[in-house]
Design an enzyme around this catalytic site. Structure first.
Site, PDB file in Angstrom:
ATOM      1  CG  HIS A 368      -1.991  -0.990   1.217  1.00 30.20           C
ATOM      2  ND1 HIS A 368      -3.222  -0.786   0.653  1.00 30.20           N
ATOM      3  CD2 HIS A 368      -2.003  -2.244   1.718  1.00 30.20           C
ATOM      4  CE1 HIS A 368      -3.961  -1.870   0.815  1.00 30.20           C
ATOM      5  NE2 HIS A 368      -3.241  -2.775   1.457  1.00 30.20           N
ATOM      6  CE  LYS A 559      -6.423  13.994  -0.322  1.00 30.98           C
ATOM      7  NZ  LYS A 559      -6.563  12.701  -0.960  1.00 30.98           N
ATOM      8  NE  ARG A 560      -3.773  10.552   9.679  1.00 34.05           N
ATOM      9  CZ  ARG A 560      -3.432   9.678  10.619  1.00 34.05           C
ATOM     10  NH1 ARG A 560      -4.193   8.627  10.882  1.00 34.05           N
ATOM     11  NH2 ARG A 560      -2.347   9.862  11.346  1.00 34.05           N
ATOM     12  CE  LYS A 565      -2.529  10.984   2.724  1.00 35.66           C
ATOM     13  NZ  LYS A 565      -3.196  10.077   1.763  1.00 35.66           N
ATOM     14  CB  THR A 667     -10.103   4.836  -1.297  1.00 41.61           C
ATOM     15  OG1 THR A 667      -9.612   5.218  -0.008  1.00 41.61           O
ATOM     16  CG2 THR A 667      -9.398   3.579  -1.748  1.00 41.61           C
TER      17      THR A 667
HETATM   18  C1  26V Z   1       1.992   3.352   8.242  1.00 41.14           C
HETATM   19  C2  26V Z   1       2.275   3.144   9.562  1.00 41.14           C
HETATM   20  C3  26V Z   1       3.684   3.285   9.980  1.00 41.14           C
HETATM   21  C4  26V Z   1       3.959   2.798  11.374  1.00 41.14           C
HETATM   22  C5  26V Z   1       2.868   3.095  12.347  1.00 41.14           C
HETATM   23  C6  26V Z   1       1.506   2.637  11.900  1.00 41.14           C
HETATM   24  C7  26V Z   1       1.256   2.829  10.468  1.00 41.14           C
HETATM   25  C8  26V Z   1      -0.032   2.722   9.997  1.00 41.14           C
HETATM   26  C9  26V Z   1      -0.308   2.936   8.664  1.00 41.14           C
HETATM   27  C10 26V Z   1       0.698   3.250   7.790  1.00 41.14           C
HETATM   28  C11 26V Z   1       0.406   3.526   6.364  1.00 41.14           C
HETATM   29  C12 26V Z   1       0.119   2.306   5.620  1.00 41.14           C
HETATM   30  C13 26V Z   1      -0.023   2.571   4.183  1.00 41.14           C
HETATM   31  C14 26V Z   1      -1.354   3.184   3.770  1.00 41.14           C
HETATM   32  O1  26V Z   1      -2.221   3.549   4.516  1.00 41.14           O
HETATM   33  N1  26V Z   1      -1.488   3.274   2.478  1.00 41.14           N
HETATM   34  C15 26V Z   1      -2.668   3.804   1.829  1.00 41.14           C
HETATM   35  O2  26V Z   1      -3.426   2.690   1.392  1.00 41.14           O
HETATM   36  C16 26V Z   1      -4.605   3.068   0.723  1.00 41.14           C
HETATM   37  C17 26V Z   1      -5.360   1.807   0.386  1.00 41.14           C
HETATM   38  O3  26V Z   1      -4.656   1.041  -0.518  1.00 41.14           O
HETATM   39  C18 26V Z   1      -4.263   3.877  -0.518  1.00 41.14           C
HETATM   40  O4  26V Z   1      -5.456   4.290  -1.136  1.00 41.14           O
HETATM   41  C19 26V Z   1      -3.423   5.097  -0.157  1.00 41.14           C
HETATM   42  O5  26V Z   1      -2.993   5.753  -1.321  1.00 41.14           O
HETATM   43  C20 26V Z   1      -2.218   4.659   0.658  1.00 41.14           C
HETATM   44  O6  26V Z   1      -1.494   5.779   1.150  1.00 41.14           O
END
Ligand code: 26V
Length: 824
Positions: A368, A559-560, A565, A667
């Protein structure tokens, strides 16, 4: 086992007519909630209503699972650290076609369904896109009648609540379970032991084989909580099983017996802390032992549960990949791969080759993100201490894998270094993405661009080595929550025109295409949007005491908050518009309300500063009569699934402005376009596919492409030059830097300006500024012609069928999981 016959069992009041519903609600209020109608408060009625709705799911839920056992159907298990479900009541009511009669029954009781719905807490067990995708996927799995179970963690504290004080984000804990959660069933009998620490014992089995046994250390118990996931207008109700940590009693008892009561109780909280809180998406912070513990905790419990279920009706592990598929939602559950190996080798005594074949045929992995700081890697030392046997197995996987690489590419040492599961520089670490790729039979990205970049850049060595392993499955969103539920006004208009099949078959929306030129339909489409804008304006007034004009253009970025972004790019644009209107009262632009919302990770200083700047700019604009009625900026606090459902239907313009190559998919972009917003966006993530489908003329494209960004980086990008060559941009940046928006603290935004001008502007904000402003001008021109705008908006909605998560899940089912609905 009792000799229970399901046919003899029927709840005595499951009727669905308003009178039946009233009786059910009253019964529940009295016998479950313990209140009578005179003392009940609104929340009691909500609970009663939730229970009686849940009652009507239960038989389908049980029958769904009986049918899986009966048919021995292959199942998919979706392993995810995050499930961002939001509220459940309205979703369940609509899915079982029960809402209208409930509304009527409540009216007779003098209650308002919408008001009760608002009282439900969001289940916010996720950060953003990744967690919400998991929730959409579960909805589609059930709606498509596929046998699937979600596994995750029942965080006691999910996403924090965001408050804004003096323009700054404040994080508040949200105890979403405080008033009880009627959608979950605690299963105190479904508990598994999860081990941490200890050591590995090597021994010789009676047959002469060398075996390993992981012993000692600490044990935590994982207890299951089940949440039913109903499909839309179908009998299928699948299960979401979330694990909660409980202290292991054996462990406690030992301390009790030694008389150390305080330590025993304290240790109990240490273990139970495991599922206490969701990690905020903080992509840079490291060394989070608790997070690795959370990962292994839910992976271990889930695999024990999966194998127990498999062994109930199977005996040969060779059949495992024919009976189950396990999807890894990012690398967060990737420790599953050595864990399944450990179980097969150490507990069930399979040979390595068989175990490895079974493992790789069972797992698949979705990536992701390409951001290097978000690719997980765990220090070898930490793994050795917490999961010593897994570390051994990872080394052995790596040894065998690198042997096969060497075989094909002898003498290429740097290739081995690049592909190794172990990163050597800066302290040994395990590269979890490499582990996930090597241990899976399919690896997918979440949009075409993202999958191409995965294959050509980030994991190009792996793509060359395993060319058939990599595929693309573009994300989607569930039309149930994101159109039918969030936007009843537009949904009714659509159903009036083409029937309501679209809710399950989004392809039907294409039948709206001819109506894009129909003046009457255009008019009604605009009226629906206007009604949703009025509703949002009311909510903003109610919650924030801020007036917005529902006749202004609603321009939305939700969004976040992340540098990639580029909320900063939006801020620069807003200040430019502000200055243009101030300086030229005849400046020809539609009256506009810019709406921003989103959370920053608590430790992400740049993102927090951006929120503060947005709020500072908003108050300057607000207090300036020169722009009154022409420009307004609102930051809506505490963006979550429910807020998204309020904002999205009212949006006319959707800002999707990430640096090309950095947003894996997005999304929110799909949800907004589906609800008739036009996108202003870069050629990034799924924007590219949305643009292709809705037509470039109905999409405001700007900015550098992913390739151009890379090239610029290579050749050396000088933001200072952009700044010097654009007087308006220069002026804006100087205003920010000199404290125009923070007169009481002129240096407040120094770091922002410093990043843009002197630290290389890593996200290429300035590089895209000019093109962004041009795109805004084109947008304004189209907005002036409301008929043309309506046509473009209708064509957006009409062409979004590809972005239904039903299509996404269908692709997973065919290309990755090989599952079909069971024949009942
Ligand atoms: C990263 C981390 C880093 C450590 C702490 C906890 C944590 C939690 C989440 C994340 C990010 C994970 C990646 C993510 O959210 N990607 C998003 O996924 C979506 C669904 O596929 C996509 O639409 C977004 O573009 C993408 O940024």
């Amino acid at each position: 086992m009792s000799n229970f016959d399901p046919d003899t069992f029927k709840h005595d009041y499951l009727g669905t007519e308003p009178d039946d519903i009233q009786l059910s609600i009253n019964n529940r209020l009295v016998y479950t909630i313990g209140k009578d109608p005179y003392t009940a408060v609104a929340h009691d009625w909500l609970q009663a209503l939730s229970y009686i709705t849940r009652d009507r799911l239960i038989e389908r839920w049980m029958e769904t699972h009986r049918s899986y056992y009966r048919t021995g159907a292959k199942r998919v298990y979706y392993l995810s650290m995050e499930f961002l479900i939001g509220r459940s009541l309205n979703n369940a009511l609509l899915n079982i076609g029960f809402r209208e009669n409930c509304e009527e029954a409540l009216k007779q009781l003098g209650l308002d369904l919408e008001e009760l719905q608002q009282l439900e807490y969001d289940a916010a067990l996720g950060n953003g896109g990744l967690g919400r995708l998991a929730a959409c996927i579960m909805d589609s799995i059930s709606t498509l009648d596929l046998p699937g179970t979600g596994y995750g963690i029942r965080y006691e504290y999910g996403m924090f609540r965001q408050a804004i004080e003096d323009g700054k984000q404040i994080e508040l804990p949200e105890n979403w379970l405080a008033a009880g959660n009627p959608w979950e069933f605690p299963r105190p009998e479904v508990v598994y032991k999860v081990r941490f620490g200890g050591q590995v014992m090597e021994y010789q089995a009676p047959d002469g084989q060398r075996r390993h046994s992981w012993i000692e250390g600490d044990e935590v118990l994982a207890m299951a909580y089940d949440t039913p996931i109903p499909g839309f207008h179908t009998e299928t109700v699948n299960n979401l099983r979330l694990w909660s940590a409980k202290a292991s009693h054996d462990f406690d008892l030992e301390c009790f017996n030694q008389g150390d009561y305080i330590r025993a109780v304290a240790d109990k909280t240490i273990s139970e802390n495991l599922s206490k809180v969701l990690y905020p998406d903080d992509r840079s912070s490291e060394n989070q032992e608790l997070r690795l513990r959370q990962q292994y905790f839910f992976v271990s419990a889930s695999l024990q549960d999966i194998l127990r279920r498999f062994l109930q009706i199977n005996s040969d592990f060779q059949d495992l990949p024919e009976k189950i598929a396990i999807q890894l939602n990012d690398t967060h559950p990737a420790i599953s791969i050595p864990e399944l190996m450990r179980l097969l080798l150490d507990e069930y005594h399979l040979q390595w080759r068989d175990a490895w074949d079974i493992t790789t045929r069972t797992f698949s992995y979705t990536n992701h993100t390409l951001l290097p700081e978000a690719l997980e890697s765990w220090p070898v030392g930490l793994l050795e201490r917490l999961l010593p046997r897994h570390m051994q197995i990872i080394y052995e996987i790596n040894r065998r894998f690198l042997l096969t690489v060497t075989h094909l590419h002898p003498d290429d040492i740097t290739l081995l270094q690049r592909m190794s599961l172990i990163e050597e520089e800066g302290g040994k670490k395990v590269r979890m993405a490499h582990l996930a790729i090597v241990g899976s039979h399919k690896v997918n990205g979440v949009s075409e661009l993202h999958s191409n970049l995965l294959q050509e850049k980030t994991f190009s060595d792996f793509h060359e080595f395993f060319p058939d392993r990599f595929i693309n499955i573009t994300n989607g969103v569930t039309p149930r929550r994101w159109l039918n539920e969030a936007n009843p006004i537009l949904s009714q208009l659509i159903s009036g025109a083409i029937g309501s099949e679209w809710i399950k078959d989004l392809g039907q929306l294409e039948r709206l295409q001819p109506l894009a030129d129909d003046s009457e339909f255009q008019q009604r489409f605009l009226e629906a949007k206007r009604a949703n804008k009025a509703r949002l304006a009311d909510l903003i007034m109610f919650y924030m005491r801020v007036t917005v004009d529902p006749d202004s253009l609603f321009d939305v970025q939700i969004k976040r908050i992340h540098e990639y972004k580029r909320q900063m790019l939006n801020v620069l644009r807003i200040i430019a518009l502000y200055l243009r209107i101030c300086e030229n009262p005849d400046y020809d632009a539609p009256a506009r309300t810019v709406i921003l919302a989103g959370k920053s990770a608590p430790g992400y200083q740049m993102a927090k500063l951006t929120i503060r700047l947005i709020n500072d700019v908003a108050s300057i604009i607000d207090s300036d009569p020169a722009v009154a009625g022409r420009l307004k900026l609102v930051f809506i606090p505490n963006y979550d699934v429910s807020t998204a459902c309020d904002i999205i239907p009212a949006a006319e313009l959707s800002q999707q402005i990430s640096t090309a190559g950095m947003e894996a998919s997005g999304t929110g972009n799909m949800k907004l376009a589906l609800n008739g917003a036009l996108t202003m966006g870069t050629l990034d993530g799924a924007n590219i596919e949305i643009r292709e489908r809705v037509g470039p003329e109905n999409f405001f494209t700007f900015g550098l492409t992913a390739e151009e960004i890379q090239k610029k980086r290579r050749l050396g990008y000088d933001p200072h030059q952009v700044y010097e060559s654009d007087p308006e941009l220069k002026r804006i940046i100087d205003m920010i830097g000199q404290g125009y928006f923070s007169p009481e603290e002129p240096k407040r935004y120094h770091t922002i300006v410093d990043n843009l001008l002197h630290k290389g502007d890593h996200f290429m904000v300035l590089a895209d500024y000019h093109s962004y402003m041009e795109s805004d001008a084109q947008m304004c021109a189209l907005y002036r012609d409301q008929k043309a705008w309506a046509k473009a908006a209708i064509l957006n909605t009409a062409n979004m069928s590809h972005f239904s998560c039903d299509r996404t899940v269908q692709e997973y089912a065919e290309k990755v999981w090989s599952i079909k609905p069971p024949i009942r």
